[in-house]
Design a protein around this motif. Structure first.
Motif, PDB file in Angstrom:
ATOM      1  N   ASP A 149      78.761 -25.560   5.365  1.00 18.59           N
ATOM      2  CA  ASP A 149      78.083 -26.638   4.620  1.00 18.59           C
ATOM      3  C   ASP A 149      77.655 -26.177   3.226  1.00 18.59           C
ATOM      4  O   ASP A 149      76.514 -26.381   2.804  1.00 18.59           O
ATOM      5  N   ASP A 152      76.208 -28.891   0.625  1.00 18.78           N
ATOM      6  CA  ASP A 152      74.926 -29.442   1.082  1.00 18.78           C
ATOM      7  C   ASP A 152      73.800 -28.437   0.933  1.00 18.78           C
ATOM      8  O   ASP A 152      72.732 -28.730   0.396  1.00 18.78           O
ATOM      9  N   ASN A 153      74.050 -27.233   1.446  1.00 14.19           N
ATOM     10  CA  ASN A 153      73.026 -26.190   1.399  1.00 14.19           C
ATOM     11  C   ASN A 153      72.684 -25.808  -0.040  1.00 14.19           C
ATOM     12  O   ASN A 153      71.521 -25.610  -0.387  1.00 14.19           O
ATOM     13  N   ALA A 155      73.065 -27.673  -2.729  1.00 12.32           N
ATOM     14  CA  ALA A 155      72.388 -28.790  -3.399  1.00 12.32           C
ATOM     15  C   ALA A 155      70.903 -28.823  -3.029  1.00 12.32           C
ATOM     16  O   ALA A 155      70.047 -29.108  -3.876  1.00 12.32           O
ATOM     17  N   LYS A 156      70.604 -28.519  -1.777  1.00  9.16           N
ATOM     18  CA  LYS A 156      69.187 -28.467  -1.343  1.00  9.16           C
ATOM     19  C   LYS A 156      68.437 -27.391  -2.121  1.00  9.16           C
ATOM     20  O   LYS A 156      67.297 -27.591  -2.552  1.00  9.16           O
TER      21      LYS A 156
END
Ligand code: C5P
Length: 219
Positions: A149, A152-153, A155-156
């Protein structure tokens, strides 16, 4: 590149792993070689920046003309980074900081017994998160090494840690990540833009990252 396009900038770079000691002979650490951070330090110096490199234990030679500070633990890295932070204009956090450390460091070597052994770990300070809260107009660049991921990771982390750019590194991919001379990354920016960077040497990638830092600075 021979241009001194980073003249006037003070770049603070972290590199390598940290070591969290259990007792006088043992520690918890990771496979970071420090190669990416050292490559950035060299390139930044070549391009005219004043460079401070805060590094965990590596086998690499201290780059010429770079103020290098050797540290061991995440807490030591935090202290060195906080001391150098006020004077810096661009901060690049390539270090693989250990997220946890043993709750206690035994004064004497932990002896083997018949049974199993459990270690109690506590969270280390998240240095990048702390910098994100006080960054003001400094440019802050973080790394995200992931095995899944990736976007996603990463971007967090961009949002939670309040950084200007995340260098996302799929350490499961061939030719990327720890202890190799090449890397494949994606760059994530605050406006949602994602840039794919092809496989290249870490020294070449260092220049690409500094090019983006120059842009973010509006130079
Ligand atoms: O959350 P994660 O460890 O994946 O975030 C990676 C980024 O945060 C890297 O830029 C790393 O240098 C930084 N970091 C830090 N302090 C920590 C953990 C990570 O500065 N305790």
């Amino acid at each position: 590149l021979t241009t001194k396009d980073l003249a006037g900038e003070h770049i603070l770079i972290t590199a390598g792993p940290t070591r969290e000691e259990l007792d006088p002979v043992r520690f918890i650490s990771n496979h970071s070689s420090g190669k990416m951070g050292y490559a950035i330090a060299k390139a930044a110096r070549r391009r005219g920046a004043a460079v401070t490199l805060v590094t965990g234990p590596t086998c690499l030679t201290e780059p010429c003309g770079v103020a290098t500070i050797q540290v061991t633990s995440a807490e030591e890295m935090r202290q060195a980074v906080m001391a150098a932070f006020p004077a810096s204009t661009i901060i690049i956090k390539a270090a693989a900081v250990a997220d946890y450390r043993p709750v206690a460091r035994a004064v004497a070597k932990i002896k083997k017994t018949a049974g199993s052994l459990s270690l109690e770990l506590e969270k280390n300070p998240d240095i990048l998160f702390e910098l994100g809260k006080i960054k003001a107009d400094k440019i802050l660049i973080g790394f995200a090494a992931e095995t899944g991921d990736l976007l996603d990771n990463a971007a967090k982390k961009l949002t939670v840690k309040n950084v200007d750019m995340i260098v996302a590194n799929d350490i499961g991919a061939e030719g990327a990540g720890f202890n190799v001379d090449t890397n494949i990354v994606k760059l994530l920016f605050k406006d949602g833009r994602v840039e794919d960077v092809p496989l290249m040497g870490k020294q070449e990638l260092a220049d690409v990252l500094l090019d983006r830092a120059v842009k973010l600075k509006g130079r």
